[in-house]
Motif scaffolding. Structure first.
Motif, PDB file in Angstrom:
ATOM      1  N   LEU A 118       0.779  -1.188   0.173  1.00  0.00           N
ATOM      2  CA  LEU A 118      -0.108  -0.064   0.191  1.00  0.00           C
ATOM      3  C   LEU A 118       1.026   1.350   0.010  1.00  0.00           C
ATOM      4  O   LEU A 118       0.685   2.096  -0.690  1.00  0.00           O
ATOM      5  CB  LEU A 118      -0.820   0.031   1.357  1.00  0.00           C
ATOM      6  CG  LEU A 118      -2.603  -0.458   1.093  1.00  0.00           C
ATOM      7  CD1 LEU A 118      -2.844  -0.281   2.364  1.00  0.00           C
ATOM      8  CD2 LEU A 118      -3.035   0.210  -0.051  1.00  0.00           C
TER       9      LEU A 118
ATOM     10  N   SER B 147       3.906   1.459  -1.040  1.00  0.00           N
ATOM     11  CA  SER B 147       4.658   1.675  -2.425  1.00  0.00           C
ATOM     12  C   SER B 147       3.702   2.445  -3.392  1.00  0.00           C
ATOM     13  O   SER B 147       4.154   3.036  -4.236  1.00  0.00           O
ATOM     14  CB  SER B 147       5.251   0.329  -2.843  1.00  0.00           C
ATOM     15  OG  SER B 147       4.802  -0.850  -2.198  1.00  0.00           O
ATOM     16  N   VAL B 148       2.233   2.072  -3.179  1.00  0.00           N
ATOM     17  CA  VAL B 148       1.571   2.712  -4.046  1.00  0.00           C
ATOM     18  C   VAL B 148       1.642   4.321  -3.922  1.00  0.00           C
ATOM     19  O   VAL B 148       1.420   5.287  -4.617  1.00  0.00           O
ATOM     20  CB  VAL B 148      -0.061   2.491  -3.934  1.00  0.00           C
ATOM     21  CG1 VAL B 148      -1.026   3.101  -4.988  1.00  0.00           C
ATOM     22  CG2 VAL B 148      -0.047   0.998  -4.222  1.00  0.00           C
TER      23      VAL B 148
ATOM     24  N   ALA C 247       4.504   5.454  -5.445  1.00  0.00           N
ATOM     25  CA  ALA C 247       4.201   5.724  -6.769  1.00  0.00           C
ATOM     26  C   ALA C 247       3.991   7.207  -7.291  1.00  0.00           C
ATOM     27  O   ALA C 247       4.627   7.767  -8.054  1.00  0.00           O
ATOM     28  CB  ALA C 247       3.243   4.738  -7.460  1.00  0.00           C
TER      29      ALA C 247
END
Lengths: 475, 500
Positions: free
Chosen positions: A411, A413-414, A417
């Motif tokens: 989560l 790493s989203v 992003a």
């Protein structure tokens, strides 16, 4: 057994440092490039020596067992040296343009490398501490190297005070562990603790050791120094701090926690879970608000440290090799990102704001492409090496039934992003503020291109690094 | 001969080559590569064994042995038509960009070629991690295509697109790793055979659901699609609608249904509900659009509702009846979904290209800016009306076949499912034909329309090829259904057996 030959690479590097330091006194201002050339040559020779000295199988120790050459140390040392060579290449022109005293920069940086090598190879708490202090002291001085810049001095001051505190905590932890087990050798500590896992003194000491490790890693909530140092220090020094020391910090954690205190795994696992979750959440969320690219990278480092810690806390060989893979590939990636900032540097004006990257794609498509590959790798999107690093860590965590931790990590790493994409947006979708292409020396261009290609190459063929990492912890 | 690898790497490396060839000579090179890739994909059809559900044209190379990840490729009747569709649409895309894209055409074409390689990889991968790698990798070229060559709100659209799909797929990654930790292998076939407890099945289903529902997209996680479609360049919209959405549908068939059949059965009501909402509600939303691309985007979502309906109606049919024909009805539902995916690939691409044709001339997508185009562009108007009819599901076009099969299958489950699904025949006709009426017919609306020139040879050729395909599969869908029949029958039999 005083098997002194085992330390040949370190001894050679020390001699080289002395030569560069003393030589610097006698060389006139206009012949300064020699320091750079000598440093690179000595790093290469040290790398070569490391490979020739490396035992074919098993562990070999020297200095009454306080210095060890095992598979892990060979892999870590090799990558520390390779990364440092890249770091020196990228920093050269920046250091020259700033008129930062050349000889000092390279001697201090090399001392740091020496410190890291000693850390990686230490098998007693004392050697480890000595190596760590050699690295830390070099870093404090490096951060302050641009002494005319107030921010640089401020960063160094913060770093030094907090760093000394952390070293103190670590030393206190060491003394408690020593008190509980009566030994400085990691192997003996592990043997002594095998009988009484819940020795209060040892667990008490462990807590301080973890604090020390977390600080050196820059893991939340001991991360306060990271953004200020990245932002305030000369970019070349930020580059240096962000790359190789992460590998050394990984070795620091493995030596203490796995070689020494593995019996207290259940205790330090919980501590590392807290650190990892905090680092992931804080690092990624605060990074969104940054306008300075160096600060953004600082917070992103914090979040990546969370991933490295996740690998370690799994407590399995799979987890350790995953964390090692992560640390090494992160060092390569981060090195490239800072390298591009350094290449964009113009006449002593630091590139720092995100908006400075605007329209890089129109100015120099190759640099923009390299930077994009690096950022995508940090995001963890295939086919870049960052994806495998994340995959390896997640796999290790899931296999010890910590699936919820893996879910938090993905989560976050989203969230990550988003800010990496924002950088790509500035580079690719916006019009440039100035149309001039980025000019960098030919060898820097080659280095950066190789750096970007390496991230893709190892993304398609991760087995090359992964096999070494797995072998380092096999058996 | 490793045909699948050749297709994948020919397009990816070909894309890199196009990048180096430079802006002046990139077009013929890209066209040559895409044609060759399509020719290489033809043996997949002609050499395909229709009697088996086994993977064919398999390749298996140990890739990352320490992780048990293999470079494993293969196709069955579900994947093969989608690969052909991908390589086919790729040619159309290259033709459509020919003189339209003036800013960095080499990079534009290279992005599409590389993306085609990744998309073929998605359909061909039989290793879960390899699938995931290709699935995620497609995001990057599309992100750049929308972001660099897109419309005024491209940055918002492209970041939304990336984050939505990335958020969806990371959950799938965790599910895949979890399955690996139980199965000891990343092979998708091993996941199919793995017994999983009910609780874990539900969680895994939800993880897959998030990934594929965003991709396909289902209501209510569809909002990225209208934005992305509107801002993307014409070819980007075409590929997005024609192929990328199918990756979601393919994911349901490859992962959700066979890996967690019990959870799929248990949550089928939810999937059917969401599908019907997509069909009916999104149909009404499409009716209200004033932007042509947005209208087609919503129509895509509505059509994708049929795809998910066809897949999950299987469970409705199975619980409803026990007769010997149960399986054949269920198979019809899934086959309808597949036919709908393929047919929508042609039709939606054609619709977006039609909009692209007039957009290139008028630089407006607003329906209100047009009117009476038939007077100045008669040939184009004929094509546009034909594709609009097929989008509305006119019998004789491929749009009708899939919808009809899904509606028939729905009747076997529940009359009201079929009734609601069938409203699309009215709604679809309403929004598409009303748009056509306002854009194509009537008096010439303004001077800009009066100055329009009809389609040139390139555009005529590209639209004619698509029209031929739509007509062919509309009149004779048998070749398409034949190749997928064995695989889908196997799939349906597999999902009706509990894994608990």
């Amino acid at each position: 057994m005083n098997n002194i030959g085992l330390a040949t690479p370190e001894i050679f590097l020390l001699c080289a440092i002395c030569v560069i330091l003393i030589g610097d006194l006698f060389v006139s201002e206009d012949r300064r490039p020699y320091a750079y050339a000598l440093s690179q040559v000595s790093l290469l020779i040290t790398l070569f020596l490391t490979w020739t000295i490396a035992p074919d199988s098993g562990d070999v120790s020297a200095f009454s067992g306080s210095f060890v050459m095992d598979k892990m140390s060979v892999v870590c040392k090799s990558w520390i040296l390779i990364v440092s060579i890249g770091v020196f290449l990228y920093s050269r022109d920046y250091v020259n343009a700033r008129k930062i005293t050349n000889g000092e920069y390279y001697t201090l940086a090399l001392s740091g490398v020496l410190g890291m090598m000693i850390m990686v190879s230490s098998s007693t708490m004392l050697t480890l501490y000595l190596g760590l202090e050699l690295l830390s002291l070099s870093l404090y001085a490096l951060v302050a190297l641009n002494r005319k810049d107030a921010r640089s001095s401020e960063a160094a001051m913060k770093y030094f005070v907090l760093g000394a505190l952390a070293s103190g905590a670590l030393l206190y932890g060491i003394s408690m562990v020593y008190g509980a087990t009566g030994s400085l050798h990691f192997s003996e500590i592990a043997a002594n603790l095998a009988g009484n896992e819940n020795s209060t003194a040892a667990v008490f000491g462990l807590a301080f050791v973890v604090v020390g490790i977390a600080f050196k890693f820059g893991a939340a909530p001991f991360h306060m120094w990271v953004p200020d140092v990245y932002d305030g220090a000369p970019t070349s020094v930020a580059l240096y701090i962000s790359a190789a020391p992460k590998i050394a910090a990984f070795a620091l954690a493995i030596r203490f926690l796995v070689d020494g205190l593995i019996t207290a795994h259940s205790s330090w696992q919980v501590m590392l879970i807290v650190l990892a979750v905090l680092s992931l959440v804080l690092g990624n969320i605060i990074a969104i608000a940054q306008v300075s690219f160096k600060r953004l990278l600082a917070y992103s480092t914090i979040s990546h440290v969370g991933f490295i810690l996740m690998g370690i806390l799994a407590g399995t060989n799979e987890g350790y090799s995953a964390a090692m893979f992560y640390a090494i590939t992160y060092a390569i990636t981060s090195m490239g990102a800072f390298g591009i900032l350094l290449a964009m540097d113009r006449m002593g004006v630091d590139i720092n704001l995100l908006t400075d990257l605007r329209g890089l794609f129109r100015r120099s498509p190759v640099y923009a492409a390299v930077m994009m590959v690096l950022l995508i790798s940090m995001t963890g999107v295939p086919p870049t090496v960052g994806f495998y690093a994340k995959l390896a860590v997640l796999k290790a965590v899931v296999s010890v039934d910590l699936t919820w931790l893996a879910i938090i990590a993905v989560l976050m790493s989203v969230v990550g992003a988003f800010y990496y994409l924002r950088v790509i947006k500035y580079m690719f979708f916006d019009e440039p503020a100035e149309p001039t292409p980025v000019l960098a020396a030919f060898d820097v261009q080659v280095g950066l291109t190789l750096n970007g290609l390496a991230v893709v190459w190892f993304g398609i063929f991760p087995g090359m690094i992964m096999a070494a990492c797995v072998a380092a912890f096999a058996g | 001969m490793p045909i699948l690898s050749i297709i994948i790497w020919l397009t990816i490396l070909g894309g890199v080559l196009v990048l180096f060839v430079g802006d002046n000579r990139c077009r013929p090179v890209a066209l040559a590569i895409s044609v060759v890739a399509f020719l290489f994909s033809l043996p997949l059809y002609f050499g395909f064994d229709k009697t088996t559900a086994q993977m064919q044209f398999t390749e298996n190379v140990a890739w990352l042995p320490s992780f048990d990840i293999n470079y494993a490729l293969g196709v069955d009747g579900i994947a093969m038509p989608l690969i052909l569709l991908t390589t086919f649409i790729n040619i159309i895309v290259v033709i459509s960009a020919w003189e339209v894209i003036k800013d960095k055409p080499a990079m534009y074409l290279a992005s599409f070629l590389i993306m085609t390689g990744f998309m073929v990889g998605v359909f061909a991968a039989t290793d879960a991690i390899l699938f995931y790698i290709f699935f995620e990798a497609t995001l990057i070229p599309m992100f750049l295509i929308i972001g660099i060559w897109g419309g005024p709100r491209r940055v918002y659209a492209t970041i939304k697109f990336f984050l939505y799909t990335f958020l969806g797929s990371v959950f799938m990654l965790v599910a895949l790793i979890y399955l690996y930790s139980k199965a000891g292998s990343f092979s998708i076939a091993a996941f199919h055979e793995l017994p999983i407890a009910a609780n874990a099945q539900t969680l895994i289903f939800l993880a897959f659901f998030v990934a594929f529902a965003v991709k396909i997209p289902m209501w209510p996680v569809h909002t990225w699609l209208p934005d992305a479609h509107v801002e993307a360049p014409t070819a980007g919209s075409a590929v997005l609608a024609a192929i990328m959405l199918k990756m979601g549908g393919y994911g349901f068939l490859r992962f959700s249904l066979p890996v967690v059949p019990d959870a799929s059965a248990q949550l089928a009501w939810l999937m059917i509900l969401l599908s019907l909402i997509a069909v009916v509600y999104i149909g009404f939303v499409a009716l209200a659009q004033s932007d042509m691309k947005k209208l087609i985007a919503y129509s895509s979502i509505s059509h994708m509702g049929f795809v998910t309906l066809g897949m999950f109606i299987v469970f409705g049919i199975v619980t409803n009846s026990t007769g010997s024909e149960t399986t054949s009805h269920a198979v019809m539902g899934v086959e309808g979904a597949m036919v709908q995916m393929i047919s929508h690939g042609f039709i939606s691409a054609a619709m977006f290209l039609c909009v692209g044709v007039v957009y290139d001339r008028m630089h407006s997508r607003q329906i209100a800016d047009y009117g009476g185009v038939v007077n100045t562009m008669p040939v184009f108007a004929a094509f546009m009306v034909f594709f609009a009819m097929s989008n509305a599901g006119l019998p004789g076009t491929s749009g009708f076949v899939g919808e009809f099969m899904v509606i028939l299958a729905s009747f076997k489950a529940n009359f009201w499912f079929a009734f609601l699904a069938a409203t699309t025949l009215i709604l679809g006709a309403a929004y598409t034909l009303w748009m056509v009426k306002r854009v194509i017919f009537g008096e010439v609306a303004n001077d800009n329309v009066a100055a329009l020139t009809d389609v040139n040879r390139r555009e005529k050729c590209m639209l004619a090829i698509l029209a031929a395909m739509v007509l062919f599969f509309g009149l004779w869908p048998q070749p398409l259904v034949d190749v997928m029949h064995a695989s889908i029958e196997h799939l349906v039999q597999h999902v009706t057996v509990s894994k608990l």
